[in-house]
Design an enzyme around this catalytic site. Sequence first.
Site, mmCIF file in Angstrom:
data_model
loop_
_atom_site.group_PDB
_atom_site.id
_atom_site.type_symbol
_atom_site.label_atom_id
_atom_site.label_comp_id
_atom_site.label_asym_id
_atom_site.label_seq_id
_atom_site.Cartn_x
_atom_site.Cartn_y
_atom_site.Cartn_z
ATOM 1 N N TYR A 25 49.529 39.574 -13.794
ATOM 2 C CA TYR A 25 50.471 40.138 -13.388
ATOM 3 C C TYR A 25 51.146 41.434 -14.536
ATOM 4 C CZ TYR A 25 55.292 41.745 -12.720
ATOM 5 O OH TYR A 25 56.488 42.537 -12.715
ATOM 6 N N HIS A 61 55.754 35.422 -13.807
ATOM 7 C CA HIS A 61 55.515 35.622 -12.279
ATOM 8 C C HIS A 61 55.263 34.595 -11.422
ATOM 9 C CE1 HIS A 61 55.468 39.239 -9.551
ATOM 10 N NE2 HIS A 61 56.566 39.553 -10.333
#
Length: 444
Positions: A195, A244
């Site tokens: 991410y 995330h």
Amino acid sequence: MKRRNLLQLAAAGAVTAREAAAQEQAARATRALPAPKIKDVQVIATAPQGLRLVVVKVLTDQDGLYGYGCATYTQRADLVVPAVEKYLRPFLAGKPADRIDDLWQAMYNSSYWRNGPVLNNAISGVDQALWDIKGRQAGLPVYQLLGGKCREAADCYSHASGGEIAQVVESAKQIVARGFRHVRVQVGVPGQAGYGAGRSDVKVERLHSGAVFEPEDYMRRALKLFEACRKELGDEVELLHDVHERVSPIQAVRFAKDVEKFRLFFLEDPVSPEDLAWFRIIRQQCATPLAMGELFNSPHEWTPLIRERLIDYIRIHVTQAGGLTPCRKIAAMGELMGVKTAWHGPGDVSPVGHMANVTLDVACHNFGIQESVSFPESVREVFSGCPEMKNGYLYANETPGWGIEVNEAAAKKYPFGYGERGERQQLNGGWGEVRRRDGTIIKQ
Ligand code: MG
């Protein structure tokens, strides 16, 4: 001034009878000024940066009095448009535009089932537009309506990312050189879809042909990144990191303990909203500052975390909670519990939404940090009056309302799908898939 008081003053000779009459007439005119009524609610859908933005325009029955609000939920942007046009527009027709909290409660309850992302964004669009209208009426920026400034501007962090650790460190140095004191650092794992990090052409073994992410590989790599950052950047630069929600809850407990020695400014989204109970366990085991809330839509999510002091930064996406009205209450609750704000500020927020963020930032005592933003020329072509970034600080406008105008003709030049990468266009703005090596889909 009351009539009896004026007459008493006139009788006492403090003012002339003519002055008293004029003052009374002015007072009566003020009282008689009708509240603006909502005449129309329109939607502006535009993607000047390639990201789908939805902005609501509320028009009143008073000439030239209108306002804008952000209703951007980019992954399902097409669904927010009819939620506004088919439900809120007729619901609000003829209602007084000056009763913001009352209208928020009415809109919130009008769907019976509530706290979902589409409907909350639709409500946010109207809510923020009503604050814009009230500011324009008063001739004041919205932050003044919230009590005025607690600080001059919002301190921001910027994103340093790359496929290699050296790239991230170099990117962080450049961000610091631009005046930032806070940097979010994210690094990729070769061959994997990390991410907030670059992807490489390295091929990893997998049982499918899509994007791969392995939590243990990511955590090992991230720890090496933090070590390099502290060595190369020193102790003064504040480091932030976003997990995330990509690891399991017990992995998140270990990771939060392992990063404690690097003194992060905050560790973001260590677990997903489905696993909030794990915050109690993380909290008991380390002093790593925690940020959470980007995916929240419901008071059932943020209330326990704030009440039990399980996080340090509440990081809600303002439109996903329903706009400025609920978020200023969330900020007030946070202040009482020692939780600071860090409103989500990615590219898929319109400039109106960013102005709502910085308005809360400067007007709330318990501000923590703001995600920085930049507006390319195509966005400025559609939105004039975007908030300004200087030396790592974001500034609220000093003009009435949000101080933003939308060029609707320019907005039409950038329809949804414009300029987006093929995959995003194919998915109509939605997320793609990320799987572990064996094909198991993961949260992202
Ligand atoms: Mg995040």
